[in-house]
Design an enzyme around this catalytic site. Structure first.
Site, PDB file in Angstrom:
ATOM      1  CG  HIS A  56      -1.663  -1.278   1.417  1.00 42.38           C
ATOM      2  ND1 HIS A  56      -2.851  -1.591   0.807  1.00 42.38           N
ATOM      3  CD2 HIS A  56      -1.323  -2.360   2.161  1.00 42.38           C
ATOM      4  CE1 HIS A  56      -3.227  -2.799   1.179  1.00 42.38           C
ATOM      5  NE2 HIS A  56      -2.307  -3.292   1.995  1.00 42.38           N
ATOM      6  CB  SER A  98      12.326  22.415 -15.991  1.00 41.43           C
ATOM      7  OG  SER A  98      11.489  23.541 -16.091  1.00 41.43           O
TER       8      SER A  98
END
Ligand code: ARG
Length: 461
Positions: A159, A280
Site C-alpha cells: 500500500h 526544465s
C-alpha cells in the site's frame, strides 16, 4: 476514359479514384516487409522450379531480378508506387520490368493472402529473436546491480507504506523473475509464429503440385499450417505477440514508476544518470526522469494496439478479409517501441547510482520489524492472533513516545508481555529481520545469494 493500371484492373470498367487508391493502399507502411517478401518469393520460386512448374531459366531470371530489387531497395533507389497498392505488387511489377515474362510466373500457385501472412511471420520471428536477446541483456544488467546490493536494506512496501525491511537485491530479483516469464512467453509464442502459411493461396489451396514442406525447410519454419482457410485468415499470432509485449511493457512500467519515485527528493534512494533525464525550460533546478516516464507512457500505446488487433479480428468471417491489412502499423509500432525500450532500459539500469544509506534510513521508519516482534512472541509460546494484539499496543506506545521499537527499554517491553527477554532485540533490528527470512524466495542474504545464482543459470549468454 482514364486508364486503370491496377494489376487486377481488366475486370473493372471504372478507374479507382484517388481517394480510394490512397485509402486502400498499404505500400507506405508495408514496404517495411520488402526483404521478407523477397526472401519468401525466392523460396517459392525454388519450389516451383523443383516441382517443374517453372523452368530452370525462369528461376535463374527471377532470382537475379529479386536480388537486383533487394539492392535497389537498400540503396533507396526503388520507386514505390501507390498505384501498385502494396509491397507485393510493387516488387512483382518491378521484377517483370527487369526480367520480362519469367517475372510474370512468380505468382503461380500463390496469392497475396498467403504471401502476406508469410511475410508477417518472417518479420515477427526476426523481431521476437531480437526481443528475447534484449530481455536477456536487461536481465544481466539487473543481476549485475543486484550482486552489489545483497546486504543493502530498503523498506519493503505494501500500500506504498513501510511494511518490512528487505534486501535491495531481493527487490531487483523480483524484476528479473518477471522478465524471465516475459522471455519464456516470447519463446513460446515463437513456436506458433514459425509455421508456414504459404501454399494456402487465396483460401482453398492450389491445383499446382506444390511442396510446402520444401519451402518450410528453406525458410526455416518448424512446420506448415494444416488448414488453408486458417492459414490466410487468422492473426492470432500477432495478437499473442502483442499481448506478450503489453505484459512486458507493464512490468517495465511498474519498474519505471519505482525509479521515478526513488529518484525524487522525497526518497533519494537512487540517481538516474543525466543522459536519461532532461531539465526544465523554466525551473533551473529540475532534473526530470524522462526515460522512465516515457516507458510508463509508451506502455499505453502497446496495450492500445492489443485492443486494436483483438477488435480487428473479432467480427471477421473466414477466410481472408482486407481488414487484416490494418494489422501492420500496430505490429510495427509495438516492435519498435519494445525493442527501443529494452535497449534504453538496460543502459539506464547499468548506470544507476544507488544510495543504500538513504534506503536503510527510510526502512527504519514506520515500525517495519513489528511482525518480527509478533513472530518472536509466537516462538515463545503465544498464539499469533494474541501476539498481533500485544505488538499493536507496543507500536501505539512507540508512536506516542516517538521512538523506534528497538529503542524501548526491556523493562518497558516486559510490561506488555512477560515472555519478552533480552534476546528480543535481535528480532527488532532491520538486519535481524531480513536475515531471519532464510527459506527459498526469502530476503535473507543466504536466500538472495542462492536466488541470484539460480537466476544467472537461466541466462543463455
Ligand atoms: N496488402 C494486403 C494485406 O496487407 C495483402 C493481401 C491482399 N489480398 C487481397 N486479396 N486484396 O493484407
Amino acid at each position: 476514359m482514364k486508364k486503370n493500371n491496377k494489376k487486377w484492373s481488366s475486370r473493372f470498367a471504372e478507374p479507382t479514384s484517388e481517394i480510394v487508391k490512397r485509402y486502400t493502399a498499404s505500400v507506405s507502411f508495408d514496404q517495411r516487409l520488402a526483404m521478407f517478401d523477397i526472401q519468401g518469393s525466392l523460396a517459392h520460386a525454388q519450389m516451383l522450379k523443383k516441382q517443374k512448374v517453372i523452368s530452370a531459366s525462369d528461376l535463374r531470371l527471377i532470382t537475379k531480378g529479386l536480388n537486383q530489387i533487394k539492392k535497389e531497395i537498400i540503396a533507396q533507389k526503388f520507386k514505390w508506387s501507390i498505384d501498385l497498392e502494396d509491397v507485393h505488387l510493387n516488387i512483382e511489377n518491378r521484377l517483370t520490368q527487369i526480367v520480362g515474362e519469367s517475372g510474370k510466373k512468380l505468382h503461380t500457385g500463390r496469392s497475396r493472402n498467403d504471401q502476406v501472412s508469410t511475410d508477417m511471420r518472417l518479420y515477427l520471428r526476426d523481431v521476437v529473436d531480437q526481443i528475447i536477446d534484449r530481455i536477456e541483456t536487461l536481465q544481466a544488467s539487473t543481476l549485475n546491480l543486484a550482486d552489489k546490493h545483497i546486504s543493502s536494506i530498503m523498506p519493503g512496501l505494501t500500500h506504498l507504506q513501510v511494511a518490512q525491511p528487505i534486501s535491495f537485491a531481493h527487490h531487483l530479483h523480483a524484476y528479473f523473475e518477471m522478465l524471465q516469464r516475459d522471455k519464456v512467453r516470447f519463446i513460446d509464442a515463437r513456436k506458433r509464429i514459425n509455421i508456414l502459411p504459404l501454399g494456402a493461396a487465396a483460401l482453398a489451396g492450389t491445383s499446382y503440385p506444390i511442396d510446402r514442406k520444401f519451402i518450410a525447410k528453406l525458410l526455416k519454419f518448424d512446420g506448415v499450417m494444416e488448414n488453408s482457410l486458417d492459414a490466410v485468415s487468422d492473426r492470432d499470432f500477432l495478437i499473442e505477440f502483442n499481448s506478450n509485449a503489453a505484459l512486458l511493457m507493464t512490468h517495465l512500467s511498474r519498474w519505471s514508476e519505482e525509479l521515478i519515485m526513488w529518484s525524487s527528493s522525497f526518497f533519494e534512494f537512487i540517481e538516474i544518470s543525466d543522459g536519461f533525464c532532461t531539465g526544465s525550460s523554466i525551473m533551473p533546478q529540475k532534473k526530470n526522469p524522462d526515460v522512465p516516464e516515457l516507458v510508463r507512457g509508451k506502455t499505453g500505446r502497446v496495450t492500445g494496439h492489443l485492443v486494436n488487433l483483438l477488435t480487428l479480428m473479432k467480427g471477421q468471417p473466414l477466410a481472408y478479409n482486407k481488414d487484416n491489412q490494418e494489422d501492420k502499423e500496430p505490429i510495427f509500432d509495438v516492435s519498435d517501441t519494445v525493442l527501443d525500450t529494452l535497449n534504453i532500459f538496460s543502459e539506464m539500469i547499468s548506470k544507476l547510482k544507488i544510495f543504500p544509506k538513504n534506503m536503510e534510513a527510510a526502512a527504519s521508519k514506520g515500525y517495519p520489524t513489528a511482525t518480527d516482534l509478533a513472530d518472536y512472541l509466537v516462538k515463545k509460546g503465544m498464539a499469533f492472533r494474541e501476539a498481533h494484539g500485544v505488538v499493536a499496543k507496543i507500536v501505539k506506545f512507540a508512536i506516542d513516545q516517538n521512538c523506534d521499537l528497538d529503542k524501548i527499554e526491556l523493562k518497558v517491553l516486559q510490561k506488555f508481555s512477560q515472555l519478552i527477554e533480552k534476546d528480543v532485540f535481535n528480532s527488532l533490528t532491520l538486519k535481524g529481520s531480513v536475515q531471519s527470512r532464510k527459506h527459498i524466495g526469502g530476503t535473507s542474504s543466504k536466500s538472495v545469494i542462492a536466488a541470484l545464482k539460480n537466476a544467472r543459470s537461466k541466462l543463455t549468454k
